[in-house]
Design an enzyme around this catalytic site. Structure first.
Site, PDB file in Angstrom:
ATOM      1  CG  ASP A 200      44.659  53.338  40.524  1.00 16.22           C
ATOM      2  OD1 ASP A 200      44.664  54.396  41.201  1.00 16.22           O
ATOM      3  OD2 ASP A 200      45.220  53.236  39.424  1.00 16.22           O
ATOM      4  CD  GLU A 252      33.061  32.500  45.645  1.00 16.93           C
ATOM      5  OE1 GLU A 252      34.213  32.081  45.948  1.00 16.93           O
ATOM      6  OE2 GLU A 252      32.629  32.507  44.483  1.00 16.93           O
TER       7      GLU A 252
END
Length: 534
Positions: A200, A252
């Site tokens: 956002d 990751e």
């Protein structure tokens, strides 16, 4: 090296607004179990992922975009176990899950802000937010996008910045604690299996250090003027360092976890900086949403955004509606060129509902024929219009009050969905309760009135998504054709008739899908989009 086969590059992602999707317990508020119970609908529709608007603990002053706890579920929506179940069941249906992240500001009820209030001026707790001491006058002239000053004074004399509602204090992203906290929040949800984050106000985290005066009025969802001076609170260079650090965390994890930017930034070449290979994966194409229903402007936006994103190896992300704008089935029912309005009330000029839906269906088929990714907003597959006659006493959007009732706000596009024409609350929940009133016309849009009905908007969407996948349109390219608003994407011709006269398809064309029936002689009528193979 770019992963050109990544799932998100051609994904169709469906936005779920949890308050208004499905209510499992009859309290009138949608919830996470309600969403889980309707996943079959999304699977049958043929989408690839869902994006969930905020469901975190919140006082709900801005419909959950005022977050009090980033690691929980608001009791209105369920509990953390319900989120886990939703993620697992979505994955079991082949649907990925993206959650909203609100990093520009917290709720004023967040533990950090409450600690800042208690600690007083000059404390480390206040360094997590943007506090200033400037006497009787605000530190600068900045305005809230909801109306009024962007500064609020406390009894102890300090002012704090809130670019949105007074209950949404802006975080200080120069503070290492803030940066570390959000890296941990990312890991919390990634460990629970989410496939990405819609960020956002992605262009708003970093503010110019000296808080330079800025007198231009902001709008709730307005693009930046590429011809004007850069605002000191939007699209600052420092945001890119933040997103590079987030990208390293996502990389990751297995499975192609993604970041999606809600960034009202212009021109397209500047927005494309958010989706460079080491930053975000997608950014909403708001200029496309804002483009008028005219071929020249639409083609210019398509060309500009494809060129800008191609330059950084990114996909283009198309969108026509979301929880912040008037639904495109109503927006397109006004005369071409009418500026996008901040909500519609009963006393405002009303759209032509039939024309709006006709154009909306054509616009959607045009959008889904473009290469890249596409976002759908819940209910548009039913052809839902804006609730344009909602009584003002039901409005909850903070823009309504803070603008002095000058802006109707966004409630009209957030009305709970109709699932069953003859059920209480049209099947939204097991009772008549609905947190916003549903219009009497909702029955005609209900899902059970459209499933299996040839030509219904639901069947149009389902057919288009199936064909889009079958013909690999998301991985294709745009090759414009002469003498019409038409382009080739792989083996599919996408043609939209903006003219006043019906047009012929090329000789030998085989129709795949049309937003409305063709004329008796096989011509494409006005405000209709078709897909065909040659």
């Amino acid at each position: 090296m770019l992963d050109t086969d990544a799932w998100w590059r051609d994904a169709v992602i469906y936005q779920v607004y949890p308050r208004s999707f499905a209510d499992s317990d009859g309290d009138g508020m949608g919830d996470l179990p309600g969403i889980t119970g309707r996943l079959q609908h999304l699977q049958e529709l043929g989408i690839d992922a869902v994006w969930l608007s905020p469901f975190y603990p919140s006082p709900q002053h801005d419909a959950g975009y005022d977050v009090a706890d980033y690691r929980g579920v608001d009791p209105r929506f369920g509990e953390l176990g319900d989120a886990d179940k939703l993620i697992a069941e979505a994955h079991g249906r082949g649907i990925k899950v993206i959650v909203d992240l609100v990093p520009n500001h917290t709720s004023s009820e967040h533990a950090w802000f409450q600690a800042a209030l208690a600690a007083g001026p000059g404390s480390p707790e206040r360094e997590r937010y943007i506090f200033r001491s400037s006497g009787e006058e605000p530190p600068n002239s900045w305005k809230s996008v909801f109306g009024g000053s962007a500064w609020e004074r406390l009894p102890d004399g300090d002012w704090y910045l809130h670019l949105f509602d007074v209950s949404q204090p802006d975080l200080n992203w120069d503070n290492p604690e803030v940066r570390a906290e959000f890296l941990d929040v990312l890991r919390f949800w990634l460990d629970r299996g989410v496939d990405g984050f819609r960020v956002d106000v992605a262009h708003g985290l970093v503010k110019e250090a000296n808080l330079t005066d800025w007198t231009t009025t902001s709008t709730i969802l307005g693009g930046l003027d590429p011809a004007g001076p850069p605002p000191p609170m939007w699209d600052q260079e420092g945001v890119h360092e933040i997103y590079r650090s987030w990208r390293r965390v996502l990389d990751e994890y297995p499975g192609g976890r993604i970041l999606v930017a809600e960034a009202w930034v212009a021109p397209a070449s500047r927005l494309a900086r958010y989706v460079r290979p080491d930053e975000m994966h997608q950014a909403f194409n708001f200029p496309y949403l804002d483009a008028p229903w005219r071929p020249a402007e639409l083609r210019a936006v398509i060309d500009e955004t494809l060129e800008a994103n191609d330059a950084v190896g990114a996909t283009t992300t198309w969108v026509l509606s979301n929880h912040d704008v008037v639904r495109h089935a109503s927006r397109l029912g006004f005369p071409v060129g009418t500026p996008r309005m901040p909500g519609i009330g009963a006393e405002d000029p009303q759209p032509d509902a039939a024309l709006g839906l006709r154009r909306a269906r054509a616009a959607t088929l045009l959008m889904l024929g473009l290469p890249g990714s596409a976002y759908l907003y819940q209910g548009e597959e039913l052809g839902l219009p804006e609730h344009t006659t909602m009584p003002d006493e039901f409005r909850e959007d903070p823009a309504w009050e803070r603008s002095g009732h000058a802006e109707r706000g966004r409630d009209g596009c957030r009305v709970p969905l109709p699932w069953e024409a003859d059920a209480p609350s049209y099947g939204f929940g097991p009772t008549d309760a609905s947190w916003l009133p549903q219009p009497a016309t909702w029955a005609e849009y209900a899902l059970d009135r459209q499933q299996g009905v040839p030509g219904s908007t639901w069947e149009l969407y389902r057919t288009a998504l199936s064909l889009r996948r079958e013909h690999g349109l998301g991985h294709g390219s745009v090759v414009w054709q002469e003498d019409a608003f038409a382009f080739r994407n792989g083996d599919v011709l996408v043609l939209t008739n903006f003219g006043s006269e019906a047009v012929k398809l090329p000789p030998g064309a085989r129709l795949l899908v049309s937003s409305e029936p063709l004329d008796g002689d096989g011509r494409v009528p006005t405000d209709v989009t078709v897909w065909a193979t040659l």
